[in-house]
Design a protein around this motif. Structure first.
Motif, PDB file in Angstrom:
ATOM      1  N   SER A  81       0.935  -1.366   0.195  1.00 42.89           N
ATOM      2  CA  SER A  81      -0.053  -0.153  -0.112  1.00 42.89           C
ATOM      3  C   SER A  81       0.790   1.273  -0.197  1.00 42.89           C
ATOM      4  CB  SER A  81      -0.885  -0.099   1.144  1.00 42.89           C
ATOM      5  OG  SER A  81      -1.844   1.013   1.183  1.00 42.89           O
ATOM      6  N   THR A  82       0.462   2.289   0.608  1.00 44.19           N
ATOM      7  CA  THR A  82       1.132   3.511   0.537  1.00 44.19           C
ATOM      8  C   THR A  82       0.970   4.346   1.897  1.00 44.19           C
ATOM      9  OG1 THR A  82       0.539   4.131  -1.843  1.00 44.19           O
ATOM     10  CG2 THR A  82       1.326   5.859  -0.175  1.00 44.19           C
ATOM     11  N   TYR A  83       1.993   5.009   2.618  1.00 41.33           N
ATOM     12  CA  TYR A  83       2.183   5.515   3.873  1.00 41.33           C
ATOM     13  C   TYR A  83       1.071   6.482   3.974  1.00 41.33           C
ATOM     14  CZ  TYR A  83       4.087   7.646   8.163  1.00 41.33           C
ATOM     15  OH  TYR A  83       3.861   7.963   9.223  1.00 41.33           O
ATOM     16  N   GLY A  84       0.442   6.348   5.088  1.00 38.51           N
ATOM     17  CA  GLY A  84      -0.734   7.231   5.331  1.00 38.51           C
ATOM     18  C   GLY A  84      -1.917   6.906   4.360  1.00 38.51           C
ATOM     19  N   ALA A  85      -2.141   5.703   4.168  1.00 40.63           N
ATOM     20  CA  ALA A  85      -3.287   5.264   3.002  1.00 40.63           C
ATOM     21  C   ALA A  85      -4.511   5.755   3.627  1.00 40.63           C
ATOM     22  CB  ALA A  85      -3.288   3.961   2.802  1.00 40.63           C
ATOM     23  N   ASP A  86      -4.805   5.779   4.805  1.00 37.98           N
ATOM     24  CA  ASP A  86      -6.308   6.264   5.241  1.00 37.98           C
ATOM     25  C   ASP A  86      -6.404   7.683   5.072  1.00 37.98           C
ATOM     26  OD1 ASP A  86      -3.798   6.503   7.085  1.00 37.98           O
ATOM     27  OD2 ASP A  86      -5.246   6.771   8.836  1.00 37.98           O
ATOM     28  N   GLN A  87      -5.407   8.461   4.553  1.00 38.13           N
ATOM     29  CA  GLN A  87      -5.788   9.961   4.421  1.00 38.13           C
ATOM     30  C   GLN A  87      -5.729  10.293   2.870  1.00 38.13           C
ATOM     31  OE1 GLN A  87      -6.344  12.155   6.748  1.00 38.13           O
ATOM     32  NE2 GLN A  87      -6.100  10.248   8.182  1.00 38.13           N
TER      33      GLN A  87
END
Length: 284
Positions: free
Chosen positions: A96-102
């Motif tokens: 995934s990607t760092y800070g995916a929840d944002q």
């Protein structure tokens, strides 16, 4: 996963983390099948579903890398995960990607995470790395005329070596039960500005390197005009660079050491090992 064939399908198997991951898994005795459009053990194309069944045949775990340079792919990934479940895959590690929840709603990162975490027939692990150090040695953020050009607003990022990301992913695939449901955010040991990165590269190469920090909209417009990215990908670049400018870049954590038992690579060490990449650029 007792009784399973213990073979991992590595999507993006010729890529920065996938190639390293495949080698590590093989060295540690796990069966591996690499998949990519070209040059891997099996051909795999997200836009050609006919390539999917052969890739999944006989595997029980999956390293999931979603389509690159796109923001809308959740439906494709969901269909593939349906097929993976039916084929006998029982664990997925998602890059995934760092800070995916944002992530912005237009980007399907969160949708894929939600789909994966909602599947009861699969265990999963989310790997959300910081910006990768290799961005500076390839075509993502090259040195052009002595400068790295990317808008950051002077913000910092804990750049991480792709080898450390692969090492974390390897542990989750070698022992899926031990990492089921985990969310790891591999980072480097230091938060650095791109200016500090440029200074480090200059120090190891003996050549002047600076950071040019342009206006974000101007930079993205230039990438679009040059045909480097599709139009809808601008929202992804605006989010990633905007997070740094707002002070929301990644911060150091101990996930790499916690999972692998080894400390993460410092950028200076990475730069020393890869100095030739920049001296070769300068020679061209």
């Amino acid at each position: 996963m007792t009784g399973s064939p213990q073979t991992t399908l590595v999507l993006g198997g010729t890529g920065r983390t996938g190639s390293l991951l495949a080698r590590t898994l093989a060295e540690r005795g796990l069966g591996v099948r690499t998949a990519a459009r070209h040059g891997a053990g099996v051909r795999f194309d997200w836009d050609d579903p006919a390539t999917h069944p052969d890739a999944l045949n006989g595997v029980d775990r999956l390293y999931l890398v979603t389509p690159v340079l796109r923001v809308a792919y959740a439906d494709q990934v969901a269909a593939f995960l349906d097929l993976a479940e039916a084929a006998g895959v029982r664990h997925v590690t998602y890059l995934s990607t760092y800070g995916a929840d944002q992530a912005p709603p237009e980007v399907d990162i969160k949708a894929v995470e939600a789909d994966l975490t909602g599947r009861t027939a699969l265990t999963h692990c989310l790997v959300r790395p910081a910006w990768v150090m290799q961005n500076f040695t390839d075509t993502h953020l090259p040195i052009v005329d002595g400068a790295i050009t990317v808008p950051t607003g002077g913000g910092t990022e804990t750049f991480v070596d792709a080898a450390d990301i692969a090492a974390v992913a390897a542990e989750t695939l070698l022992a899926p039960e031990a990492h089921a449901g985990a969310r790891y955010a591999p980072t480097g040991p230091q938060a650095l500005t791109v200016g500090q990165v440029a200074d480090t590269i200059a120090a190891v190469t003996g050549r002047p390197v600076t950071h040019h920090d342009p206006d974000s909209d101007t930079w993205i417009a230039g990438a679009l005009a040059a045909g480097l990215i599709p139009a809808d990908y601008a929202v992804m670049l605006r989010w990633l660079t905007g997070a740094l400018a707002a002070g929301n870049g990644s911060t150091p954590n101990d996930d790499v050491e916690k999972v692998t038992g080894q400390p993460p690579t410092a950028f200076r060490d990475f730069a020393r090992r890869n100095a030739r990449a920049w001296t070769s650029q300068a020679a061209r």
